[in-house]
Design a protein around this motif. Structure first.
Motif, PDB file in Angstrom:
ATOM      1  N   ARG A   2     -41.384  12.385  42.491  1.00 54.02           N
ATOM      2  CA  ARG A   2     -41.015  13.779  42.775  1.00 54.02           C
ATOM      3  C   ARG A   2     -41.697  14.752  41.806  1.00 54.02           C
ATOM      4  NH1 ARG A   2     -37.239  15.605  47.039  1.00 54.02           N
ATOM      5  NH2 ARG A   2     -36.695  13.635  48.063  1.00 54.02           N
ATOM      6  N   TYR A   3     -42.209  14.229  40.686  1.00 52.59           N
ATOM      7  CA  TYR A   3     -42.801  15.071  39.649  1.00 52.59           C
ATOM      8  C   TYR A   3     -44.304  14.874  39.531  1.00 52.59           C
ATOM      9  CZ  TYR A   3     -37.901  15.623  38.565  1.00 52.59           C
ATOM     10  OH  TYR A   3     -36.561  15.895  38.664  1.00 52.59           O
ATOM     11  N   ASN A  48     -48.182  15.353  40.270  1.00 50.20           N
ATOM     12  CA  ASN A  48     -49.073  16.384  40.800  1.00 50.20           C
ATOM     13  C   ASN A  48     -49.609  16.005  42.177  1.00 50.20           C
ATOM     14  OD1 ASN A  48     -48.851  17.895  38.436  1.00 50.20           O
ATOM     15  ND2 ASN A  48     -50.702  17.040  37.527  1.00 50.20           N
ATOM     16  N   TYR A  77     -48.317  13.932  44.605  1.00 55.79           N
ATOM     17  CA  TYR A  77     -47.366  13.967  45.719  1.00 55.79           C
ATOM     18  C   TYR A  77     -46.795  15.360  45.930  1.00 55.79           C
ATOM     19  CZ  TYR A  77     -48.184   9.030  45.683  1.00 55.79           C
ATOM     20  OH  TYR A  77     -48.814   7.813  45.737  1.00 55.79           O
ATOM     21  N   ARG A  78     -46.740  16.145  44.871  1.00 52.21           N
ATOM     22  CA  ARG A  78     -46.358  17.548  45.067  1.00 52.21           C
ATOM     23  C   ARG A  78     -47.436  18.288  45.863  1.00 52.21           C
ATOM     24  NH1 ARG A  78     -43.207  19.642  39.537  1.00 52.21           N
ATOM     25  NH2 ARG A  78     -41.257  18.523  40.038  1.00 52.21           N
ATOM     26  N   ARG A  79     -48.706  17.927  45.648  1.00 53.60           N
ATOM     27  CA  ARG A  79     -49.768  18.554  46.440  1.00 53.60           C
ATOM     28  C   ARG A  79     -49.666  18.132  47.904  1.00 53.60           C
ATOM     29  NH1 ARG A  79     -54.828  21.032  45.846  1.00 53.60           N
ATOM     30  NH2 ARG A  79     -55.432  21.643  47.972  1.00 53.60           N
ATOM     31  N   ALA A  81     -46.905  17.414  49.474  1.00 56.00           N
ATOM     32  CA  ALA A  81     -45.790  18.198  50.024  1.00 56.00           C
ATOM     33  C   ALA A  81     -46.220  19.638  50.291  1.00 56.00           C
ATOM     34  CB  ALA A  81     -44.607  18.167  49.062  1.00 56.00           C
ATOM     35  N   LYS A  82     -47.060  20.184  49.404  1.00 53.95           N
ATOM     36  CA  LYS A  82     -47.556  21.550  49.592  1.00 53.95           C
ATOM     37  C   LYS A  82     -48.403  21.657  50.853  1.00 53.95           C
ATOM     38  CE  LYS A  82     -50.217  25.135  47.168  1.00 53.95           C
ATOM     39  NZ  LYS A  82     -50.960  25.468  45.922  1.00 53.95           N
ATOM     40  N   TRP A  84     -38.610  12.722  51.555  1.00 55.31           N
ATOM     41  CA  TRP A  84     -39.146  13.999  51.078  1.00 55.31           C
ATOM     42  C   TRP A  84     -40.180  14.553  52.048  1.00 55.31           C
ATOM     43  CZ3 TRP A  84     -42.698  14.001  46.140  1.00 55.31           C
ATOM     44  CH2 TRP A  84     -43.045  15.308  45.792  1.00 55.31           C
ATOM     45  N   ASP A 136     -49.682  15.289  34.187  1.00 58.10           N
ATOM     46  CA  ASP A 136     -48.277  14.999  34.478  1.00 58.10           C
ATOM     47  C   ASP A 136     -47.795  13.696  33.852  1.00 58.10           C
ATOM     48  OD1 ASP A 136     -49.521  13.134  36.075  1.00 58.10           O
ATOM     49  OD2 ASP A 136     -48.746  13.889  37.979  1.00 58.10           O
ATOM     50  N   GLY A 183     -46.545  11.449  37.090  1.00 51.23           N
ATOM     51  CA  GLY A 183     -45.348  12.293  37.042  1.00 51.23           C
ATOM     52  C   GLY A 183     -44.428  12.017  35.883  1.00 51.23           C
ATOM     53  N   VAL A 236     -34.982  18.373  40.479  1.00 54.48           N
ATOM     54  CA  VAL A 236     -35.563  18.003  41.770  1.00 54.48           C
ATOM     55  C   VAL A 236     -35.081  16.620  42.179  1.00 54.48           C
ATOM     56  CG1 VAL A 236     -37.722  17.490  42.959  1.00 54.48           C
ATOM     57  CG2 VAL A 236     -37.580  19.478  41.433  1.00 54.48           C
TER      58      VAL A 236
END
Length: 366
Positions: free
Chosen positions: A129-130, A132, A134-136, A138-139, A190, A307, A315, A334
């Motif tokens: 979840r933290y 870079n 996998y956050r990208r 999700a973005k 997610w 990260d 992460g 999160v």
């Protein structure tokens, strides 16, 4: 709470030692106590600390109500999560608890209820979840690159767990799909953004068989190779997860690669959208997006260094920084208890499906 957040670390094996090192590097944190009965774990961890001189204790019960402690990081075997976490929560301490929340629903719910009563922060170690990377991903989904995510897959083909007995005991770990794949089920939840409804899984023992001695080696642990002859966990599985919006996800698990996954894609996640586009993440390092309205192929370079620390898990350091930020702001993390619980339910349903050879609905576990 003073200017510094004073922290205790309960368990400093593979994960706990990384956490102690990582939090020691964050300004405003102090590693105040380390609690682990294994002196080798403690000695190895102390060598990594640059800014703290912690007090060492062998029994966490000695420090549960110590007023010098603001937060605790708990990295003990899964079956001990409830025993250790609940007293600290009841004492008003903020808790970072390694994943999974617990090896069963009852322990999980007891931990979550204790956190709710205390009104303190409870963050679960669902480190992706933290990340870079996998956050990208999700973005890109939020920006509409795939429209709706309708299908997902994960190839978790890897070496065995570290040669430590509790990993191979389903009564203590919850099983391989609980201990390892709660991470990946959480990514499914997610990215798909819907409620998991039912699970069907098939798995068993190919190589690491109960009653047959097997020398277990692992490339990332500090524990020495060891013969394991009692294993009640699966060493392979296929898992299908159905969601309430009609989306589906599939996970393949192999736990006996030697020496580890050397394929070019490594750990692989794939997604397909309702607009026909595909997205892939490989080795926790790269993202590729294919198709959609045309023949576009896009490679996205992502910062995969900031990260984490010292080659640690993607992460890993961001999750520590955001835990401290949650303590200071009071905002829920999160990787909240609710997020951890839902990933756990999918994993438990998969374990139950293998045992009972049938679809398992998540509401059966409630």
């Amino acid at each position: 709470m003073g200017e510094k957040i004073k922290m205790a670390f309960i368990g400093v094996g593979d994960m706990g030692s990384h956490h102690a090192m990582g939090f020691d590097m964050i300004p405003g944190c102090e590693v105040q106590y380390i609690c682990d009965p294994d002196e080798r774990n403690v000695e190895r961890t102390l060598k990594e600390l640059k800014h703290s001189e912690p007090i060492i204790c062998a029994n966490y019960e000695e420090i549960v109500r110590n007023p010098d402690i603001d937060a605790v990081v708990i990295s003990v075997p899964n079956h001990l999560h409830r025993e250790v976490a609940v007293p600290f929560l009841e004492a008003g301490k903020h808790v970072f608890l390694e994943k999974p929340v617990a090896p069963n629903v009852q322990d999980c719910d007891a931990i979550v209820a204790a956190a709710e009563r205390a009104g303190t922060i409870l963050q679960i170690g669902l480190v992706y979840r933290y990340s870079n990377l996998y956050r990208r991903m999700a973005k890109e989904i939020q920006a509409g690159r795939l429209a709706d995510v309708t299908m997902m897959w994960c190839k978790e083909f890897r070496e065995p767990f570290p040669p430590v007995d509790w990993f191979y005991d389903a009564s203590r770990s919850g099983g391989a799909l609980v201990e390892k794949n709660c991470h990946h089920f959480d990514i499914f939840n997610w990215m798909i953004g819907a409620k998991p409804v039912r699970v069907f899984a098939s798995g068993g023992q190919h190589v690491i068989r109960n009653g047959q001695s097997k020398l277990i080696t692992n490339s990332y642990t500090h524990y020495e190779a060891k013969e394991i002859d009692h294993s009640s966990i699966v060493d392979h599985a296929w898992v299908m997860v159905d969601y309430d919006n009609g989306s589906k996800a599939n996970l393949g698990l192999c736990m006996y690669l030697q020496p580890r996954n050397l394929m070019e894609e490594g750990l692989e996640f794939g997604l397909i959208g309702s607009n026909g586009a595909q997205m892939q993440a490989k080795k926790d390092k790269t993202i590729h997006i294919y198709g959609g309205e045309d023949y576009t192929k896009e490679h996205i370079d992502v910062d995969v260094r900031s990260d984490s620390i010292a080659g640690g898990h993607t992460g890993g350091q961001t999750q520590r920084k955001e835990f401290i930020a949650s303590i200071r702001s009071g905002q829920q993390p999160v990787a909240s208890a609710g997020v951890g619980r839902e990933a756990l339910l999918v994993a438990l349903a998969a374990e139950k499906s293998i045992r009972e050879e049938r679809y398992v609905y998540l509401n059966e576990l409630e």
